[in-house]
Design a protein around this motif. Structure first.
Motif, PDB file in Angstrom:
ATOM      1  N   GLY A  28       0.816  -1.215   0.000  1.00 59.23           N
ATOM      2  CA  GLY A  28       0.000   0.000   0.000  1.00 59.23           C
ATOM      3  C   GLY A  28       0.843   1.255   0.000  1.00 59.23           C
ATOM      4  O   GLY A  28       0.601   2.192  -0.773  1.00 59.23           O
ATOM      5  N   TYR A  32       0.825   3.422  -3.528  1.00 61.38           N
ATOM      6  CA  TYR A  32       0.209   4.751  -3.473  1.00 61.38           C
ATOM      7  C   TYR A  32       1.249   5.856  -3.293  1.00 61.38           C
ATOM      8  O   TYR A  32       1.047   6.973  -3.773  1.00 61.38           O
ATOM      9  CB  TYR A  32      -0.860   4.808  -2.385  1.00 61.38           C
ATOM     10  N   ILE A  35       2.445   6.330  -6.839  1.00 61.47           N
ATOM     11  CA  ILE A  35       1.446   7.076  -7.623  1.00 61.47           C
ATOM     12  C   ILE A  35       1.485   8.554  -7.245  1.00 61.47           C
ATOM     13  O   ILE A  35       1.431   9.432  -8.112  1.00 61.47           O
ATOM     14  CB  ILE A  35       0.035   6.477  -7.411  1.00 61.47           C
ATOM     15  N   GLY A  36       1.595   8.828  -5.944  1.00 62.15           N
ATOM     16  CA  GLY A  36       1.692  10.217  -5.500  1.00 62.15           C
ATOM     17  C   GLY A  36       2.936  10.904  -6.019  1.00 62.15           C
ATOM     18  O   GLY A  36       2.892  12.068  -6.428  1.00 62.15           O
ATOM     19  N   GLY A  53       0.344  10.342  -0.882  1.00 66.17           N
ATOM     20  CA  GLY A  53       0.191   8.972  -1.361  1.00 66.17           C
ATOM     21  C   GLY A  53       0.580   7.945  -0.321  1.00 66.17           C
ATOM     22  O   GLY A  53      -0.091   6.931  -0.142  1.00 66.17           O
ATOM     23  N   PHE A  56      -2.142   7.954   2.404  1.00 65.28           N
ATOM     24  CA  PHE A  56      -3.340   7.310   1.879  1.00 65.28           C
ATOM     25  C   PHE A  56      -3.122   5.800   1.741  1.00 65.28           C
ATOM     26  O   PHE A  56      -4.011   5.007   2.071  1.00 65.28           O
ATOM     27  CB  PHE A  56      -3.729   7.914   0.527  1.00 65.28           C
ATOM     28  N   GLY A  57      -1.955   5.395   1.248  1.00 61.68           N
ATOM     29  CA  GLY A  57      -1.657   3.971   1.093  1.00 61.68           C
ATOM     30  C   GLY A  57      -1.630   3.245   2.424  1.00 61.68           C
ATOM     31  O   GLY A  57      -2.121   2.118   2.549  1.00 61.68           O
ATOM     32  N   SER A  61      -4.302   0.411   3.410  1.00 60.65           N
ATOM     33  CA  SER A  61      -3.791  -0.908   3.800  1.00 60.65           C
ATOM     34  C   SER A  61      -4.340  -1.328   5.151  1.00 60.65           C
ATOM     35  O   SER A  61      -4.758  -2.479   5.331  1.00 60.65           O
ATOM     36  CB  SER A  61      -2.264  -0.893   3.855  1.00 60.65           C
TER      37      SER A  61
END
Length: 96
Positions: A28, A32, A35-36, A53, A56-57, A61
């Motif tokens: 996670g 993320y 991606i961020g 990210g 958030f990940g 998770s």
């Protein structure tokens, strides 16, 4: 030499559960966070978006881990209760 008892189908061992937790947390945060970071490269602020990210990940998770462990436990309890009902019914039918 004693044989190990067979694992109950659908019931993970504590080691499996630990690896599930570790794997989901790492995946996670990495996915993320990545991606961020890529979004930050595109928009011009890598640090901010990578941090968002990662947070958030981590949150996603933890939510997935909680959902998996609580619903898995409930399914195990239901399966065991169903097994108990089946045994009671079979003893009623056989008279034993």
């Amino acid at each position: 030499m004693t044989a190990k008892p067979p694992a109950t189908a659908g019931t993970p061992s504590p080691t499996d559960t630990a690896w599930l937790i570790i794997g989901r947390l790492i995946a996670g945060v990495a996915i993320y966070g990545g991606i961020g970071w890529l979004l930050g490269l595109w928009l011009g602020n890598e640090t901010l978006f990578a941090a968002i990210g990662v947070v958030f990940g981590l949150a996603a998770s933890l939510l997935l881990i909680y959902y998996r462990l609580t619903h898995e436990s409930a399914a195990d309890v239901e399966a065991l209760e169903g097994l108990g009902r089946m045994k009671r019914r079979s003893s009623e039918v056989t008279g034993g």
